[in-house]
Design an enzyme around this catalytic site. Structure first.
Site, PDB file in Angstrom:
ATOM      1  N   ASP A  86      -7.433 -15.863  -1.878  1.00 56.67           N
ATOM      2  CA  ASP A  86      -7.625 -15.228  -3.182  1.00 56.67           C
ATOM      3  C   ASP A  86      -7.889 -16.250  -4.282  1.00 56.67           C
ATOM      4  O   ASP A  86      -7.804 -17.460  -4.059  1.00 56.67           O
ATOM      5  CB  ASP A  86      -6.412 -14.350  -3.537  1.00 56.67           C
ATOM      6  CG  ASP A  86      -5.077 -15.037  -3.243  1.00 56.67           C
ATOM      7  OD1 ASP A  86      -5.048 -16.271  -3.091  1.00 56.67           O
ATOM      8  OD2 ASP A  86      -4.056 -14.334  -3.170  1.00 56.67           O
ATOM      9  N   ASN A 155       6.981  -8.039  -4.317  1.00 58.25           N
ATOM     10  CA  ASN A 155       6.659  -6.605  -4.228  1.00 58.25           C
ATOM     11  C   ASN A 155       5.934  -6.265  -2.930  1.00 58.25           C
ATOM     12  O   ASN A 155       5.372  -5.182  -2.799  1.00 58.25           O
ATOM     13  CB  ASN A 155       5.816  -6.172  -5.440  1.00 58.25           C
ATOM     14  CG  ASN A 155       4.474  -6.886  -5.506  1.00 58.25           C
ATOM     15  OD1 ASN A 155       4.137  -7.678  -4.624  1.00 58.25           O
ATOM     16  ND2 ASN A 155       3.698  -6.617  -6.541  1.00 58.25           N
ATOM     17  N   HIS A 157       3.276  -7.815  -1.658  1.00 54.09           N
ATOM     18  CA  HIS A 157       1.836  -8.071  -1.568  1.00 54.09           C
ATOM     19  C   HIS A 157       1.531  -9.226  -0.615  1.00 54.09           C
ATOM     20  O   HIS A 157       2.348 -10.112  -0.405  1.00 54.09           O
ATOM     21  CB  HIS A 157       1.195  -8.286  -2.951  1.00 54.09           C
ATOM     22  CG  HIS A 157       1.437  -9.593  -3.618  1.00 54.09           C
ATOM     23  ND1 HIS A 157       1.600  -9.712  -4.988  1.00 54.09           N
ATOM     24  CD2 HIS A 157       1.520 -10.854  -3.155  1.00 54.09           C
ATOM     25  CE1 HIS A 157       1.773 -10.976  -5.301  1.00 54.09           C
ATOM     26  NE2 HIS A 157       1.739 -11.694  -4.212  1.00 54.09           N
ATOM     27  N   GLU A 162      -1.992  -5.781  -4.056  1.00 53.46           N
ATOM     28  CA  GLU A 162      -0.802  -5.231  -4.694  1.00 53.46           C
ATOM     29  C   GLU A 162      -0.449  -3.867  -4.095  1.00 53.46           C
ATOM     30  O   GLU A 162      -1.297  -3.227  -3.459  1.00 53.46           O
ATOM     31  CB  GLU A 162      -1.070  -5.079  -6.200  1.00 53.46           C
ATOM     32  CG  GLU A 162      -1.378  -6.394  -6.926  1.00 53.46           C
ATOM     33  CD  GLU A 162      -0.148  -7.260  -7.174  1.00 53.46           C
ATOM     34  OE1 GLU A 162       0.793  -7.251  -6.366  1.00 53.46           O
ATOM     35  OE2 GLU A 162      -0.142  -7.967  -8.207  1.00 53.46           O
TER      36      GLU A 162
END
Ligand code: GLP
Length: 279
Positions: A86, A155, A157, A162
């Site tokens: 990313d 979270n 990811h 996400e």
């Protein structure tokens, strides 16, 4: 030149049991050692391996360990290619926290990889959608990713997929959650400097890698690791998609494993791994 793709994970699935291996280790140093050894094994058996790189804090010791092996003459990476997961959108290339800078500083230079073989999504492209398509095409042209390193967000990811990301998504632009921007604020001078958008390989892209190695260290990752490994497969915990991968390792320290329930089985399985089982 297009490299022959050896086999897809789905083909692999036909002759392997296709299970997720959970490796619980005493501390972060052992996590780095074991994960680096898995990468080194792939590179030794496939000298022109295509490796998938992650950013964040979790993989740093793994890169340091691989660099040590290279310096000691125990690992040859001269034919290795790499693709990062990313990149932030809109961050200048020379910003120390752009992922293109981080990958250069933490991976390309210390390992002595050929920079022309190291790829990071272009978060500065005028046409982001096209840059995403080109990134997918470049991975395919390289023959696909042999082994992909992953961290996990608090979270759940992976990459920057996400919660609520499509489980079959490909490389695309995403909006970062507030939670991720808060988590990543430590890399920037002020929280409002954390970019709001990113380009990330999709979950479908990540699942195409022949092998996945997810690492997590520390208690702050315990809930995300438990949800990914033992929770339902759900877009609300993107890392849970790994449960569908035929060759995924989850390498964690005791603290990151502390919310798992099936630990006795994982420890037993790892300690008694028969030699015929894939590494
Ligand atoms: C970052 C990255 C992910 C990384 C995750 C965890 O924002 N985009 O690839 O795995 O969040 O980061 P860390 O390892 O620093 O906890």
């Amino acid at each position: 030149m297009r490299r022959e793709r050896r086999h897809s994970p789905m083909q692999l699935d036909r002759y392997s049991e296709g299970s997720m291996e959970v490796i619980i280790l005493p501390d972060a140093a052992r996590v780095a050692e074991v994960a680096a050894a898995q990468f080194a094994d792939v590179i030794r058996s496939t000298p022109d391996a295509v490796i998938g790189l992650a950013t964040g804090s979790s993989p740093l010791d793994i890169y340091a360990r691989l660099a040590e092996l290279v310096r000691a003459g125990e690992l040859d990476v001269s034919r290795v290619s790499a693709f990062a997961l990313d990149e932030y959108v809109g961050i200048p290339e020379d910003h120390p926290e752009s992922y293109v800078s981080v990958i250069r500083r933490e991976v390309t230079e210390p390992l002595g990889l050929d920079p022309s073989r190291v790829h990071v999504p272009d978060g500065r492209a005028a046409d982001i959608e096209r840059a995403c398509d080109e990134y997918e095409a470049a991975i395919a042209a390289a023959g696909g990713i042999d082994v992909q390193l992953l961290g996990i967000g608090t979270n759940g990811h992976v990459g920057f997929n996400e919660p609520s990301s499509s489980l079959r998504s490909r490389t695309r632009i995403k909006t970062l959650t507030r939670r991720t921007r808060v988590d990543n604020a430590r890399f920037f001078e002020r929280p409002d400097q954390v970019p709001t958008h990113c380009i990330t390989q999709g979950l479908g892209t990540i699942m195409d890698a022949r092998r996945l190695v997810l690492v997590a260290q520390g208690e702050h990752k315990a809930a995300a690791v438990a949800a990914a490994v033992e929770g339902p497969v759900t877009a609300m915990c993107p890392a849970s998609i790994l449960q569908f991968h035929p060759h995924a390792s989850v390498v964690v320290d005791e603290a990151a494993a502390s919310a798992l329930t099936n630990t006795e089985y994982y420890r037993h399985t790892y300690e008694n791994k028969p030699p015929w089982q894939h590494p």
